[in-house]
Scaffold this motif. Structure first.
Motif, PDB file in Angstrom:
ATOM      1  N   ARG A  37       0.852  -1.187   0.000  1.00 53.78           N
ATOM      2  CA  ARG A  37       0.000   0.000   0.000  1.00 53.78           C
ATOM      3  C   ARG A  37       0.889   1.238   0.000  1.00 53.78           C
ATOM      4  N   GLU A  73     -13.796  -0.557  -1.004  1.00 48.01           N
ATOM      5  CA  GLU A  73     -14.068  -0.541   0.421  1.00 48.01           C
ATOM      6  C   GLU A  73     -14.206   0.900   0.876  1.00 48.01           C
ATOM      7  N   VAL A  74     -14.684   1.067   2.090  1.00 50.16           N
ATOM      8  CA  VAL A  74     -14.739   2.402   2.675  1.00 50.16           C
ATOM      9  C   VAL A  74     -13.900   2.365   3.938  1.00 50.16           C
ATOM     10  N   PRO A  75     -12.817   3.119   4.020  1.00 53.29           N
ATOM     11  CA  PRO A  75     -12.234   3.935   2.951  1.00 53.29           C
ATOM     12  C   PRO A  75     -11.583   3.049   1.889  1.00 53.29           C
ATOM     13  N   PRO A  76     -11.424   3.584   0.680  1.00 57.78           N
ATOM     14  CA  PRO A  76     -10.838   2.789  -0.398  1.00 57.78           C
ATOM     15  C   PRO A  76      -9.419   2.344  -0.055  1.00 57.78           C
ATOM     16  N   ARG A  77      -9.083   1.142  -0.461  1.00 61.05           N
ATOM     17  CA  ARG A  77      -7.742   0.599  -0.242  1.00 61.05           C
ATOM     18  C   ARG A  77      -7.108   0.406  -1.612  1.00 61.05           C
TER      19      ARG A  77
END
Length: 110
Positions: A37, A73-77
């Motif tokens: 990430r 996803e929330v938050p975006p990954r």
């Protein structure tokens, strides 16, 4: 990808244009071990600014070396991994690692 007309004639120069700066090489080094990430990369690359990391990742994705995967996803990954083309860089980085180790050993003997 770099347009064919913009590629250097020399194949070594072509490779250097893709990975020829400190940060791109270190990004590749880190992603060789698996998808990363943005935050993971930023922490492992001491001294890199957010802008330089963002620009380098975008260039490497555009050049076909990395794949950027956005997870809904929330938050975006978002994760970055090596593309099939990026995987072909593995032996180059391995050779650089071997050279670096050998050089350090030689320097320590002096």
């Amino acid at each position: 990808m770099i347009a064919k007309k913009d590629l250097p004639i020399c194949p070594v120069a072509t490779t250097v244009s893709l990975i020829g700066n400190k940060w791109k090489l270190l990004i590749l080094r880190d992603i060789l071990t698996g998808a990363k990430r943005f935050g993971e990369l930023r922490k492992s690359l001491e001294g890199i600014s957010q802008k330089v990391l963002t620009d380098s990742l975008r260039e490497m994705e555009s050049d076909g070396l990395l794949i950027r995967t956005v997870f809904p996803e929330v938050p975006p990954r978002v994760e970055y991994s090596l593309s099939e083309l990026g995987e072909t860089m593995r032996p180059i980085l391995s050779a650089m690692e071997s050279f670096g180790k050998d050089y350090k050993e030689l320097a320590e003997k002096e």
